[in-house]
Design an enzyme around this catalytic site. Structure first.
Site, PDB file in Angstrom:
ATOM      1  N   GLY A   5       0.824  -1.204   0.000  1.00 23.30           N
ATOM      2  CA  GLY A   5       0.000   0.000   0.000  1.00 23.30           C
ATOM      3  C   GLY A   5       0.861   1.258   0.000  1.00 23.30           C
ATOM      4  O   GLY A   5       1.881   1.299   0.673  1.00 23.30           O
ATOM      5  N   ALA A  51      15.641  10.674   0.055  1.00 24.21           N
ATOM      6  CA  ALA A  51      16.733  10.629   1.034  1.00 24.21           C
ATOM      7  C   ALA A  51      17.664   9.439   0.786  1.00 24.21           C
ATOM      8  O   ALA A  51      18.891   9.570   0.871  1.00 24.21           O
ATOM      9  CB  ALA A  51      16.160  10.562   2.448  1.00 24.21           C
ATOM     10  N   ARG A  84       1.172  -5.024  -6.038  1.00 27.59           N
ATOM     11  CA  ARG A  84       1.204  -6.280  -5.305  1.00 27.59           C
ATOM     12  C   ARG A  84       1.690  -7.320  -6.308  1.00 27.59           C
ATOM     13  O   ARG A  84       1.389  -7.255  -7.492  1.00 27.59           O
ATOM     14  CB  ARG A  84      -0.187  -6.610  -4.755  1.00 27.59           C
ATOM     15  CG  ARG A  84      -0.666  -5.474  -3.828  1.00 27.59           C
ATOM     16  CD  ARG A  84      -1.458  -5.965  -2.638  1.00 27.59           C
ATOM     17  NE  ARG A  84      -1.182  -5.167  -1.443  1.00 27.59           N
ATOM     18  CZ  ARG A  84      -1.819  -4.042  -1.097  1.00 27.59           C
ATOM     19  NH1 ARG A  84      -2.749  -3.535  -1.864  1.00 27.59           N
ATOM     20  NH2 ARG A  84      -1.516  -3.403   0.025  1.00 27.59           N
ATOM     21  N   ASP A 119       4.052  -4.558   6.264  1.00 25.25           N
ATOM     22  CA  ASP A 119       4.287  -5.899   6.780  1.00 25.25           C
ATOM     23  C   ASP A 119       4.575  -6.934   5.666  1.00 25.25           C
ATOM     24  O   ASP A 119       5.536  -7.696   5.752  1.00 25.25           O
ATOM     25  CB  ASP A 119       3.012  -6.280   7.545  1.00 25.25           C
ATOM     26  CG  ASP A 119       3.194  -7.496   8.390  1.00 25.25           C
ATOM     27  OD1 ASP A 119       3.833  -7.361   9.439  1.00 25.25           O
ATOM     28  OD2 ASP A 119       2.708  -8.570   7.987  1.00 25.25           O
ATOM     29  N   THR A 145       3.930   2.704   5.891  1.00 24.29           N
ATOM     30  CA  THR A 145       2.519   2.308   5.952  1.00 24.29           C
ATOM     31  C   THR A 145       1.772   3.275   6.865  1.00 24.29           C
ATOM     32  O   THR A 145       2.297   3.670   7.908  1.00 24.29           O
ATOM     33  CB  THR A 145       2.336   0.870   6.482  1.00 24.29           C
ATOM     34  OG1 THR A 145       0.961   0.679   6.835  1.00 24.29           O
ATOM     35  CG2 THR A 145       3.180   0.576   7.716  1.00 24.29           C
ATOM     36  N   ASP A 167      -0.672   2.484   8.581  1.00 27.13           N
ATOM     37  CA  ASP A 167      -1.289   1.704   9.673  1.00 27.13           C
ATOM     38  C   ASP A 167      -0.501   1.724  10.980  1.00 27.13           C
ATOM     39  O   ASP A 167      -1.040   1.367  12.024  1.00 27.13           O
ATOM     40  CB  ASP A 167      -1.474   0.244   9.249  1.00 27.13           C
ATOM     41  CG  ASP A 167      -2.350   0.108   8.024  1.00 27.13           C
ATOM     42  OD1 ASP A 167      -3.141   1.019   7.766  1.00 27.13           O
ATOM     43  OD2 ASP A 167      -2.240  -0.915   7.317  1.00 27.13           O
ATOM     44  N   ASP A 177       1.608  -0.361  12.034  1.00 25.72           N
ATOM     45  CA  ASP A 177       1.501  -1.680  12.665  1.00 25.72           C
ATOM     46  C   ASP A 177       2.797  -2.494  12.630  1.00 25.72           C
ATOM     47  O   ASP A 177       2.758  -3.717  12.732  1.00 25.72           O
ATOM     48  CB  ASP A 177       0.358  -2.487  12.014  1.00 25.72           C
ATOM     49  CG  ASP A 177       0.561  -2.686  10.522  1.00 25.72           C
ATOM     50  OD1 ASP A 177       1.469  -2.050   9.946  1.00 25.72           O
ATOM     51  OD2 ASP A 177      -0.187  -3.473   9.924  1.00 25.72           O
ATOM     52  N   ARG A 223     -27.043  13.192  15.687  1.00 23.73           N
ATOM     53  CA  ARG A 223     -26.855  11.831  15.195  1.00 23.73           C
ATOM     54  C   ARG A 223     -25.688  11.115  15.848  1.00 23.73           C
ATOM     55  O   ARG A 223     -24.786  11.745  16.412  1.00 23.73           O
ATOM     56  CB  ARG A 223     -26.587  11.858  13.682  1.00 23.73           C
ATOM     57  CG  ARG A 223     -27.863  11.988  12.906  1.00 23.73           C
ATOM     58  CD  ARG A 223     -27.596  12.091  11.415  1.00 23.73           C
ATOM     59  NE  ARG A 223     -28.865  12.230  10.716  1.00 23.73           N
ATOM     60  CZ  ARG A 223     -29.005  12.774   9.522  1.00 23.73           C
ATOM     61  NH1 ARG A 223     -27.958  13.236   8.874  1.00 23.73           N
ATOM     62  NH2 ARG A 223     -30.188  12.837   8.956  1.00 23.73           N
ATOM     63  N   ARG A 283      -5.792  -1.925   9.008  1.00 25.51           N
ATOM     64  CA  ARG A 283      -5.726  -3.386   8.886  1.00 25.51           C
ATOM     65  C   ARG A 283      -6.148  -3.994  10.224  1.00 25.51           C
ATOM     66  O   ARG A 283      -7.264  -3.747  10.646  1.00 25.51           O
ATOM     67  CB  ARG A 283      -4.333  -3.838   8.455  1.00 25.51           C
ATOM     68  CG  ARG A 283      -4.419  -5.185   7.791  1.00 25.51           C
ATOM     69  CD  ARG A 283      -3.610  -5.431   6.572  1.00 25.51           C
ATOM     70  NE  ARG A 283      -2.296  -4.895   6.481  1.00 25.51           N
ATOM     71  CZ  ARG A 283      -1.434  -5.260   5.552  1.00 25.51           C
ATOM     72  NH1 ARG A 283      -1.766  -6.203   4.686  1.00 25.51           N
ATOM     73  NH2 ARG A 283      -0.248  -4.717   5.455  1.00 25.51           N
TER      74      ARG A 283
HETATM   75  P1  ADP Z   1       2.233  -4.201   2.571  1.00 19.64           P
HETATM   76  O1  ADP Z   1       3.700  -4.197   2.316  1.00 19.64           O
HETATM   77  O2  ADP Z   1       1.645  -2.827   2.510  1.00 19.64           O
HETATM   78  O3  ADP Z   1       1.875  -4.961   3.833  1.00 19.64           O
HETATM   79  P2  ADP Z   1       1.260  -6.479   0.953  1.00 19.64           P
HETATM   80  O4  ADP Z   1       0.867  -7.312   2.122  1.00 19.64           O
HETATM   81  O5  ADP Z   1       0.338  -6.432  -0.200  1.00 19.64           O
HETATM   82  O6  ADP Z   1       1.507  -4.951   1.345  1.00 19.64           O
HETATM   83  O7  ADP Z   1       2.674  -7.004   0.442  1.00 19.64           O
HETATM   84  C1  ADP Z   1       3.335  -6.391  -0.643  1.00 19.64           C
HETATM   85  C2  ADP Z   1       4.048  -7.416  -1.474  1.00 19.64           C
HETATM   86  O8  ADP Z   1       5.067  -8.060  -0.687  1.00 19.64           O
HETATM   87  C3  ADP Z   1       3.194  -8.567  -1.998  1.00 19.64           C
HETATM   88  O9  ADP Z   1       2.456  -8.226  -3.137  1.00 19.64           O
HETATM   89  C4  ADP Z   1       4.273  -9.603  -2.312  1.00 19.64           C
HETATM   90  O10 ADP Z   1       4.917  -9.326  -3.520  1.00 19.64           O
HETATM   91  C5  ADP Z   1       5.264  -9.397  -1.154  1.00 19.64           C
HETATM   92  N1  ADP Z   1       4.979 -10.375  -0.101  1.00 19.64           N
HETATM   93  C6  ADP Z   1       4.052 -10.311   0.882  1.00 19.64           C
HETATM   94  N2  ADP Z   1       4.050 -11.430   1.643  1.00 19.64           N
HETATM   95  C7  ADP Z   1       5.004 -12.237   1.129  1.00 19.64           C
HETATM   96  C8  ADP Z   1       5.493 -13.562   1.435  1.00 19.64           C
HETATM   97  N3  ADP Z   1       4.981 -14.272   2.439  1.00 19.64           N
HETATM   98  N4  ADP Z   1       6.483 -14.057   0.662  1.00 19.64           N
HETATM   99  C9  ADP Z   1       7.004 -13.348  -0.358  1.00 19.64           C
HETATM  100  N5  ADP Z   1       6.593 -12.122  -0.706  1.00 19.64           N
HETATM  101  C10 ADP Z   1       5.608 -11.562   0.019  1.00 19.64           C
END
Ligand code: ADP
Length: 326
Positions: free
Chosen positions: A14, A25, A75, A106, A129, A131, A133, A166, A175
């Site tokens: 995201g 940077a 993604r 994450d 992110t 979030d 988190d 309201r 998330r």
């Molecule tokens: P964020 O980084 O915001 O949490 P996503 O959960 O969509 O977003 O993860 C981003 C990308 O990281 C995924 O589309 C994938 O390419 C990679 N990724 C996520 N989880 C795994 C995993 N278990 N193994 C390998 N690549 C991963």
């Protein structure tokens, strides 16, 4: 003496405000330290397909104030497979990229961790992110800007809530984390926040209503974290209509507008500090760590810690909201 001559940089998952400030940077710090930089477009997807371009200092001019990410983000399912990751590794060798800086949440750091272990490849991560988190850092890049956006939106909704007496349930992102909902509620003077961290322990809606949270007020605003655990604002509103039909209930889902906009000063500074720290970490032979801040100091957090642990919510904030909203 570090052997890293060229670094690759990508944003993944995201988007978050401040990612561009981080790209800027990292790029400038790498060049300052005599390295060359390659920008990799669309996250791990562009790494596999080779959407890669050399970055000079001018490539990152005039972006510190821009939301989103100039490197785009995506993604990428292929990166979750060993074959996909091998293609990515081959591309890094072909492009003569010696180390990666990845900016994301994450999922992005989970992918980075697996890849770094599989190929014994140096990666440093930045927590990008809204979030907030990721464990091991007080804040993530984009969080404060999103919080400000939520605050501005809630201020506007408050006008309608008050005019019509309201009860508004406003859904915010996060998330499975309640940081945006809880701190958003404190900042906007909302009456309550329903967050996943405490939803598991107790029925927050029932507790709120039993405690008479509207006794002295005609209108109320409750922030709800989007998580499945809370049921989201729609789920909570349905329940309220059924169980407490005396309330005039409305729902607003803030959605993707929380991700956009120009990063606030705090996020620009955080992203810039973290971007510079990412290159320092690589020069310092650090591997497979996320850059974090704790008590305003830069720290290195092993990927395994940053992604495996649930970041706890500060319980004092729950009390702060309760006391300040009577
Ligand atoms: P964020 O980084 O915001 O949490 P996503 O959960 O969509 O977003 O993860 C981003 C990308 O990281 C995924 O589309 C994938 O390419 C990679 N990724 C996520 N989880 C795994 C995993 N278990 N193994 C390998 N690549 C991963």
């Amino acid at each position: 003496m570090s052997t890293i001559k060229c670094i690759g940089i990508l944003t993944s998952g995201g988007d978050a405000p401040g990612m561009n400030a981080a790209i800027r940077a990292v790029t400038r710090s790498a060049i300052y330290n005599g390295m060359s930089v390659k920008g990799i477009y669309r996250g791990y997807k562009g790494l596999i397909t080779g959407e890669i371009q050399e970055f000079k200092t001018q490539n990152v001019s005039n972006i510190i104030q821009r939301g989103g990410t100039i490197l785009k983000t995506a993604r990428c399912m292929e990166f979750k497979t060993p074959q996909g990751r091998e293609q990515a590794y081959n591309k890094l060798i072909e492009e003569e990229i010696d180390a990666l800086v990845v900016i994301g949440g994450d999922g992005t750091l989970t992918g980075a961790r697996i890849f770094a272990q599989e190929f014994n490849y140096p990666i440093v991560g930045l927590p990008g992110t809204i979030d907030n988190d990721l464990f091991g850092t007080d804040v993530t890049i984009g969080y404060d800007t999103a919080l400000n956006t939520i605050m501005e939106c809630v201020d506007k909704i408050r006008d309608t809530a008050t005019s019509h007496d309201r009860l508004f349930f406003i859904e915010v992102m996060g998330r499975d984390a309640g940081f945006l909902a809880l701190n958003g509620a404190i900042a906007s003077g909302a009456e309550a926040a329903i967050i996943p961290e405490t939803s598991l322990e107790k029925d927050q809606l029932a507790e709120m209503i039993e405690n008479g949270f509207r006794k002295s007020k005609n209108s109320s605003i409750v922030l709800v974290a989007e998580s499945e655990i809370t049921g989201g604002a729609m789920g909570i509103a349905e329940r309220t209509k059924k169980e407490y039909p005396q309330f005039d209930v409305r729902v607003t889902i803030l959605g993707h507008l929380q991700r956009g906009g120009s990063p606030c000063a705090q996020d620009r500074i955080l992203a810039t500090r973290m971007g510079v720290a990412a290159i320092d970490a690589l020069l310092d032979d650090q591997r497979n760590v996320m850059i974090g801040t704790q008590n305003d100091q830069i720290v290195y957090v092993p990927f395994s810690k940053a992604i495996k642990n649930d970041k706890p919510i500060n319980k004092e904030l729950l009390n702060t909201l309760r006391v300040s909203s009577i």
